[in-house]
Design a protein around this motif. Structure first.
Motif, short mmCIF file in Angstrom:
data_model
loop_
_atom_site.label_atom_id
_atom_site.label_comp_id
_atom_site.label_asym_id
_atom_site.label_seq_id
_atom_site.Cartn_x
_atom_site.Cartn_y
_atom_site.Cartn_z
N ALA A 189 37.05 -83.07 -38.74
CA ALA A 189 36.90 -81.98 -37.77
C ALA A 189 37.71 -82.24 -36.50
O ALA A 189 37.30 -81.89 -35.41
N ASP A 224 31.52 -83.46 -29.93
CA ASP A 224 32.68 -83.26 -30.80
C ASP A 224 33.60 -82.21 -30.20
O ASP A 224 33.28 -81.53 -29.23
N TRP A 240 40.78 -82.65 -40.84
CA TRP A 240 40.02 -81.40 -40.82
C TRP A 240 39.47 -81.11 -42.21
O TRP A 240 39.80 -81.81 -43.18
N THR A 293 34.66 -79.38 -31.42
CA THR A 293 34.23 -77.99 -31.58
C THR A 293 33.42 -77.55 -30.37
O THR A 293 33.62 -76.47 -29.82
N LYS A 294 32.51 -78.42 -29.92
CA LYS A 294 31.68 -78.09 -28.76
C LYS A 294 32.50 -78.11 -27.47
O LYS A 294 32.22 -77.37 -26.53
#
Length: 290
Positions: free
Chosen positions: A193, A70, A199, A72-73
């Motif tokens: 996300a 994803d 989000w 975020t990573k």
């Protein structure tokens, strides 16, 4: 006890070595990149199971490719120095770099300085279970949204994504006057996300929608489009937060009616689900650390 202490020390040393390796890795100067032909020697990443990763793997040479589940990573990997940059849609880059002044992006252009793509590769569309009657109904609804409204809505969503708790101060560009929800519930899945497409936020400010399997609210470009579609269909909207790899299986199983999640209607996915016409198109760019 002694063995446990030794194991903990070993793990700590390993972590130190990993992060030291990331810090000591010679960084690639992304600021000098003007086209994908300039990327040789870089370590680049993309989200798993996306066209971004396929394009990166198949259309570049002399680079190291990594993938993460994803965004975020991906951002964590970039900030830690594990990668020199990652592939994203331009609206995502606008949102990420505005929030992080230490980041920038290479403004590549599809089929010119950037990746070779089709409208389907870099467009996003609504996905339904194969054979669903909703596809043509939704296509008719999407046809009523002008390019001007789409562009303004995306600009608004980029702004809203910078501070999820702040009211926009103007009407959302896309809205329906219809209030009848007697035709049932429309269950839509997305990651919640992937700003500015979707989000999670703590309140319903700017028209956020409660996430059925969470205590949070969803907002973003996909959410506003989903709200418009549901209203025009005369249905009540329900949004579910799902991991990327579970979106298509969830629709196939009938858990959700559709996916509105910044998903491109690629040929591979067309074999698994039915897509509407695209409701947004964008360039692929590379986000990097200054």
């Amino acid at each position: 006890m002694k063995k446990s202490i030794i194991l903990i020390i070993a793990i700590a040393l390993l972590c130190t070595l990993v992060f030291t390796a990331c810090d000591n890795r010679e960084k690639f100067d992304m600021s000098k990149v003007e086209s994908i032909s300039d990327l040789g020697g870089a370590v680049l990443a993309a989200q798993s199971n996306t066209f971004h990763l396929k394009a990166l793997t198949e259309q570049t040479t002399g680079i190291t490719v990594k993938d993460y589940p994803d965004f975020t990573k991906l951002l964590v990997a970039l900030n830690s120095g594990a990668v020199d940059g990652y592939i994203a849609e331009e609206p995502t880059a606008l949102s990420v770099t505005a929030k992080n002044p230490n980041l920038a992006y290479v403004p590549l252009k599809n089929n010119s300085t950037g990746f070779t793509t089709s409208n389907e590769d870099t467009g996003i569309a609504v996905a339904f279970k194969t054979g669903s009657e909703l596809r043509e109904q939704v296509n008719a609804i999407l046809d009523t949204i002008s390019e001007g409204v789409r562009s303004k809505l995306m600009a608004q969503c980029v702004t809203m994504s910078l501070d999820n708790d702040k009211a926009l101060g103007e009407n959302i560009a896309l809205s329906s006057s219809k209030t009848d929800t007697s035709k049932g519930v429309l269950k839509i899945a997305m990651e919640c996300a992937y700003a500015p497409f979707n989000w999670s936020q703590t309140t319903d400010v700017n028209g956020g929608v409660a996430i059925k399997n969470s205590t949070l609210y969803a907002n973003g470009y996909d959410v506003q489009v989903a709200k418009y579609i549901a209203a025009e269909l005369g249905m009540e909207l329900e949004i579910y937060a799902c991991e990327w790899n579970s979106l298509v299986p969830g629709v196939q199983a009938g858990t959700y009616h559709g996916i509105i999640a910044g998903m491109s209607p690629t040929a591979d996915r067309e074999e698994e689900v039915d897509f509407t016409n695209c409701y947004y198109n964008s360039n692929l760019v590379i986000i990097y650390k200054k």
